[in-house]
Write a protein that holds these residues in place. Sequence first.
Motif, PDB file in Angstrom:
ATOM      1  N   ALA A 157       0.831  -1.204   0.000  1.00 32.52           N
ATOM      2  CA  ALA A 157       0.000   0.000   0.000  1.00 32.52           C
ATOM      3  C   ALA A 157       0.865   1.253   0.000  1.00 32.52           C
ATOM      4  O   ALA A 157       0.546   2.240  -0.672  1.00 32.52           O
ATOM      5  CB  ALA A 157      -0.927  -0.009   1.211  1.00 32.52           C
ATOM      6  N   VAL A 158       1.969   1.219   0.750  1.00 31.61           N
ATOM      7  CA  VAL A 158       2.886   2.366   0.759  1.00 31.61           C
ATOM      8  C   VAL A 158       3.483   2.565  -0.625  1.00 31.61           C
ATOM      9  O   VAL A 158       3.602   3.695  -1.119  1.00 31.61           O
ATOM     10  CB  VAL A 158       4.006   2.165   1.810  1.00 31.61           C
ATOM     11  CG1 VAL A 158       5.007   3.320   1.750  1.00 31.61           C
ATOM     12  CG2 VAL A 158       3.418   2.054   3.204  1.00 31.61           C
ATOM     13  N   PHE A 159       3.856   1.465  -1.245  1.00 34.94           N
ATOM     14  CA  PHE A 159       4.421   1.527  -2.594  1.00 34.94           C
ATOM     15  C   PHE A 159       3.426   2.167  -3.561  1.00 34.94           C
ATOM     16  O   PHE A 159       3.792   3.018  -4.389  1.00 34.94           O
ATOM     17  CB  PHE A 159       4.786   0.113  -3.056  1.00 34.94           C
ATOM     18  CG  PHE A 159       5.972   0.058  -3.955  1.00 34.94           C
ATOM     19  CD1 PHE A 159       5.834   0.200  -5.316  1.00 34.94           C
ATOM     20  CD2 PHE A 159       7.249  -0.131  -3.440  1.00 34.94           C
ATOM     21  CE1 PHE A 159       6.932   0.157  -6.166  1.00 34.94           C
ATOM     22  CE2 PHE A 159       8.351  -0.175  -4.266  1.00 34.94           C
ATOM     23  CZ  PHE A 159       8.192  -0.033  -5.637  1.00 34.94           C
ATOM     24  N   GLU A 160       2.157   1.778  -3.453  1.00 36.87           N
ATOM     25  CA  GLU A 160       1.125   2.342  -4.320  1.00 36.87           C
ATOM     26  C   GLU A 160       0.927   3.829  -4.043  1.00 36.87           C
ATOM     27  O   GLU A 160       0.666   4.614  -4.966  1.00 36.87           O
ATOM     28  CB  GLU A 160      -0.183   1.581  -4.116  1.00 36.87           C
ATOM     29  CG  GLU A 160      -0.147   0.155  -4.668  1.00 36.87           C
ATOM     30  CD  GLU A 160      -1.419  -0.611  -4.360  1.00 36.87           C
ATOM     31  OE1 GLU A 160      -2.350  -0.010  -3.777  1.00 36.87           O
ATOM     32  OE2 GLU A 160      -1.478  -1.817  -4.697  1.00 36.87           O
ATOM     33  N   GLN A 161       1.071   4.224  -2.791  1.00 35.63           N
ATOM     34  CA  GLN A 161       0.926   5.640  -2.456  1.00 35.63           C
ATOM     35  C   GLN A 161       2.066   6.474  -3.047  1.00 35.63           C
ATOM     36  O   GLN A 161       1.849   7.617  -3.456  1.00 35.63           O
ATOM     37  CB  GLN A 161       0.872   5.817  -0.937  1.00 35.63           C
ATOM     38  CG  GLN A 161      -0.436   5.362  -0.321  1.00 35.63           C
ATOM     39  CD  GLN A 161      -0.488   5.626   1.174  1.00 35.63           C
ATOM     40  OE1 GLN A 161       0.534   5.614   1.856  1.00 35.63           O
ATOM     41  NE2 GLN A 161      -1.677   5.869   1.691  1.00 35.63           N
ATOM     42  N   VAL A 162       3.261   5.884  -3.101  1.00 34.85           N
ATOM     43  CA  VAL A 162       4.379   6.580  -3.756  1.00 34.85           C
ATOM     44  C   VAL A 162       4.040   6.840  -5.214  1.00 34.85           C
ATOM     45  O   VAL A 162       4.242   7.950  -5.737  1.00 34.85           O
ATOM     46  CB  VAL A 162       5.679   5.754  -3.653  1.00 34.85           C
ATOM     47  CG1 VAL A 162       6.766   6.360  -4.532  1.00 34.85           C
ATOM     48  CG2 VAL A 162       6.154   5.681  -2.201  1.00 34.85           C
ATOM     49  N   VAL A 163       3.509   5.823  -5.878  1.00 34.33           N
ATOM     50  CA  VAL A 163       3.112   5.969  -7.279  1.00 34.33           C
ATOM     51  C   VAL A 163       2.033   7.036  -7.413  1.00 34.33           C
ATOM     52  O   VAL A 163       2.078   7.895  -8.312  1.00 34.33           O
ATOM     53  CB  VAL A 163       2.623   4.624  -7.847  1.00 34.33           C
ATOM     54  CG1 VAL A 163       2.079   4.806  -9.261  1.00 34.33           C
ATOM     55  CG2 VAL A 163       3.754   3.599  -7.840  1.00 34.33           C
ATOM     56  N   ASP A 164       1.073   7.034  -6.496  1.00 32.33           N
ATOM     57  CA  ASP A 164      -0.002   8.027  -6.537  1.00 32.33           C
ATOM     58  C   ASP A 164       0.551   9.444  -6.357  1.00 32.33           C
ATOM     59  O   ASP A 164       0.086  10.379  -7.026  1.00 32.33           O
ATOM     60  CB  ASP A 164      -1.036   7.730  -5.449  1.00 32.33           C
ATOM     61  CG  ASP A 164      -1.882   6.502  -5.742  1.00 32.33           C
ATOM     62  OD1 ASP A 164      -1.893   6.063  -6.913  1.00 32.33           O
ATOM     63  OD2 ASP A 164      -2.511   5.979  -4.812  1.00 32.33           O
ATOM     64  N   CYS A 165       1.525   9.607  -5.456  1.00 25.79           N
ATOM     65  CA  CYS A 165       2.133  10.927  -5.260  1.00 25.79           C
ATOM     66  C   CYS A 165       2.760  11.428  -6.554  1.00 25.79           C
ATOM     67  O   CYS A 165       2.598  12.598  -6.936  1.00 25.79           O
ATOM     68  CB  CYS A 165       3.191  10.868  -4.160  1.00 25.79           C
ATOM     69  SG  CYS A 165       2.535  10.847  -2.483  1.00 25.79           S
ATOM     70  N   THR A 166       3.475  10.545  -7.232  1.00 25.04           N
ATOM     71  CA  THR A 166       4.107  10.923  -8.500  1.00 25.04           C
ATOM     72  C   THR A 166       3.062  11.355  -9.517  1.00 25.04           C
ATOM     73  O   THR A 166       3.193  12.402 -10.166  1.00 25.04           O
ATOM     74  CB  THR A 166       4.910   9.746  -9.063  1.00 25.04           C
ATOM     75  OG1 THR A 166       5.935   9.390  -8.142  1.00 25.04           O
ATOM     76  CG2 THR A 166       5.542  10.112 -10.397  1.00 25.04           C
ATOM     77  N   ARG A 167       2.009  10.561  -9.648  1.00 26.08           N
ATOM     78  CA  ARG A 167       0.979  10.870 -10.638  1.00 26.08           C
ATOM     79  C   ARG A 167       0.263  12.174 -10.304  1.00 26.08           C
ATOM     80  O   ARG A 167       0.011  12.999 -11.201  1.00 26.08           O
ATOM     81  CB  ARG A 167      -0.044   9.727 -10.721  1.00 26.08           C
ATOM     82  CG  ARG A 167       0.533   8.360 -11.055  1.00 26.08           C
ATOM     83  CD  ARG A 167       1.225   8.341 -12.417  1.00 26.08           C
ATOM     84  NE  ARG A 167       1.647   6.998 -12.767  1.00 26.08           N
ATOM     85  CZ  ARG A 167       2.864   6.508 -12.540  1.00 26.08           C
ATOM     86  NH1 ARG A 167       3.780   7.265 -11.954  1.00 26.08           N
ATOM     87  NH2 ARG A 167       3.183   5.278 -12.901  1.00 26.08           N
ATOM     88  N   LEU A 168      -0.074  12.375  -9.039  1.00 22.92           N
ATOM     89  CA  LEU A 168      -0.794  13.586  -8.658  1.00 22.92           C
ATOM     90  C   LEU A 168       0.065  14.832  -8.832  1.00 22.92           C
ATOM     91  O   LEU A 168      -0.424  15.886  -9.238  1.00 22.92           O
ATOM     92  CB  LEU A 168      -1.282  13.485  -7.211  1.00 22.92           C
ATOM     93  CG  LEU A 168      -2.425  12.504  -6.946  1.00 22.92           C
ATOM     94  CD1 LEU A 168      -2.826  12.532  -5.482  1.00 22.92           C
ATOM     95  CD2 LEU A 168      -3.630  12.809  -7.816  1.00 22.92           C
ATOM     96  N   MET A 169       1.353  14.712  -8.536  1.00 21.89           N
ATOM     97  CA  MET A 169       2.223  15.868  -8.708  1.00 21.89           C
ATOM     98  C   MET A 169       2.308  16.243 -10.186  1.00 21.89           C
ATOM     99  O   MET A 169       2.299  17.428 -10.543  1.00 21.89           O
ATOM    100  CB  MET A 169       3.613  15.580  -8.141  1.00 21.89           C
ATOM    101  CG  MET A 169       4.473  16.815  -7.983  1.00 21.89           C
ATOM    102  SD  MET A 169       5.941  16.523  -6.973  1.00 21.89           S
ATOM    103  CE  MET A 169       5.230  16.419  -5.342  1.00 21.89           C
ATOM    104  N   LEU A 170       2.374  15.255 -11.054  1.00 27.24           N
ATOM    105  CA  LEU A 170       2.451  15.523 -12.488  1.00 27.24           C
ATOM    106  C   LEU A 170       1.116  16.017 -13.040  1.00 27.24           C
ATOM    107  O   LEU A 170       1.083  16.790 -14.002  1.00 27.24           O
ATOM    108  CB  LEU A 170       2.882  14.255 -13.233  1.00 27.24           C
ATOM    109  CG  LEU A 170       4.275  13.721 -12.896  1.00 27.24           C
ATOM    110  CD1 LEU A 170       4.581  12.490 -13.732  1.00 27.24           C
ATOM    111  CD2 LEU A 170       5.328  14.784 -13.118  1.00 27.24           C
ATOM    112  N   ASN A 171       0.008  15.590 -12.432  1.00 21.83           N
ATOM    113  CA  ASN A 171      -1.319  15.958 -12.932  1.00 21.83           C
ATOM    114  C   ASN A 171      -1.805  17.305 -12.401  1.00 21.83           C
ATOM    115  O   ASN A 171      -2.800  17.837 -12.894  1.00 21.83           O
ATOM    116  CB  ASN A 171      -2.344  14.888 -12.553  1.00 21.83           C
ATOM    117  CG  ASN A 171      -2.129  13.597 -13.323  1.00 21.83           C
ATOM    118  OD1 ASN A 171      -1.504  13.589 -14.369  1.00 21.83           O
ATOM    119  ND2 ASN A 171      -2.638  12.502 -12.795  1.00 21.83           N
ATOM    120  N   THR A 172      -1.135  17.829 -11.396  1.00 21.24           N
ATOM    121  CA  THR A 172      -1.579  19.086 -10.787  1.00 21.24           C
ATOM    122  C   THR A 172      -1.060  20.250 -11.611  1.00 21.24           C
ATOM    123  O   THR A 172       0.004  20.814 -11.337  1.00 21.24           O
ATOM    124  CB  THR A 172      -1.084  19.185  -9.327  1.00 21.24           C
ATOM    125  OG1 THR A 172      -1.486  18.021  -8.616  1.00 21.24           O
ATOM    126  CG2 THR A 172      -1.664  20.417  -8.634  1.00 21.24           C
TER     127      THR A 172
END
Length: 310
Positions: A109-124
Motif C-alpha cells: 500500500a505504501v508503494f502504491e501511495q508513492v506511485v499516486d504521489c508521482t501521478r498527482l504531482m504531475l497531474n496538478t
Amino acid sequence: MKLLRAVVFLVASSATALAGEPAVSRYGKLSFRTTGNGSVTRATFFNPPINLVDKFVISDLLDFLRTLQPGPGKQTAKVVIFDSAINDWFLGHYDLHNIQLPFTDDKGAVFEQVVDCTRLMLNTTSTIFIAEINGRSLGIGQELSLHMDMRFAGPKALASSFEESIGLAAAAGGQAFLGPTIGKGRAMEYLLGAKGIDGPTGERLGLFNTYYSTAKKLKSEVSALAERISWFPQHSINDTKVTLSVLNPTTEELDAQLGRFLPLMFLPEEQATVSKFLELSGNQSESKFELDLPESSVKAARDGVYSYGY
C-alpha cells in the motif's frame, strides 16, 4: 537541542492552524503556511532525524496533493514551496524496511501511495511546485524534488540518487526525469556512479535553477519568485505548465521502469544488501553512514561489504 527544535516547530505549526491556515497534516510530517496574497503555500517537511521518506511522510504528502487537484469553482494555491524544518536534510531516502521481505499488504500500500504521489504531482497543472533545498536530498527525496517544476539550492544542498550502489535503481521516476533535466550522458554518470551533486555543480548541470550561497538569500529569492508568479491568473499558469509538461516522461514510461524495478527488490542478494544497509546506517538514524551518503554506500560496495560486492 533536537527535541527543543521539534517542540518549537510543533508549537509554531499549531499557532498557524489557529490563525485560520491549514493545520499540520494527519501525522504531522508536513505543516503549511500561507503567505502574501493567499496564493502561495509553504509546505514544510518534518520527520526527524533525517526526514526519512516513510509511510507517514508519504501519507501526509498524498493527502496534501489530493487537496490541490482542480475542481469546478475550486481555488487552490498557485505556488507551493516545499522546504524542510530539519537542519541539513531536505528529504531523505525511502524507508528500506518497506522493501524487506515479507512484502506485506501494508508495504504494498505504501508503494502504491508513492506511485499516486508521482501521478498527482504531475497531474496538478494549476499549481507550481518549487523545491527549496538546503540540505540532503537523497534517493526518493531526490526523485520527489525532480517531479517538481523548479529546484533552488542553498549552501547545504546535496542531491544523489544512490540506489545503484545498493543494487537497486531510482524507480520513482528518478532515471526518467534526470535524463531530460541534465542530459543523458550526465544522467548516466550520476546515476550509474551513484555520485552526489552539490549546489554549484547542480546549478551548472541544470538540476538546480539557481544556487545561493546563504540560506537567507535562498529563502528570500524563492519567496519573491513565488509571490511574483502568484500575481498572475491561474489559467495562464496552467497553460504554461501543461505545455512544458510534454518534456516529462509519460505515465507508460514510468510504469515500465517500475515494472523492471520490482523484481530487483526480491532477489536474495538484494534482500541481504538492504539488511546490511540498515545495519550500517544504524537503522536509518542520523549516523555517520547516513551523513556520508552517497560516498559511504559506494565505499561499502567497493569494499565488498554488500552481498554483491567484489
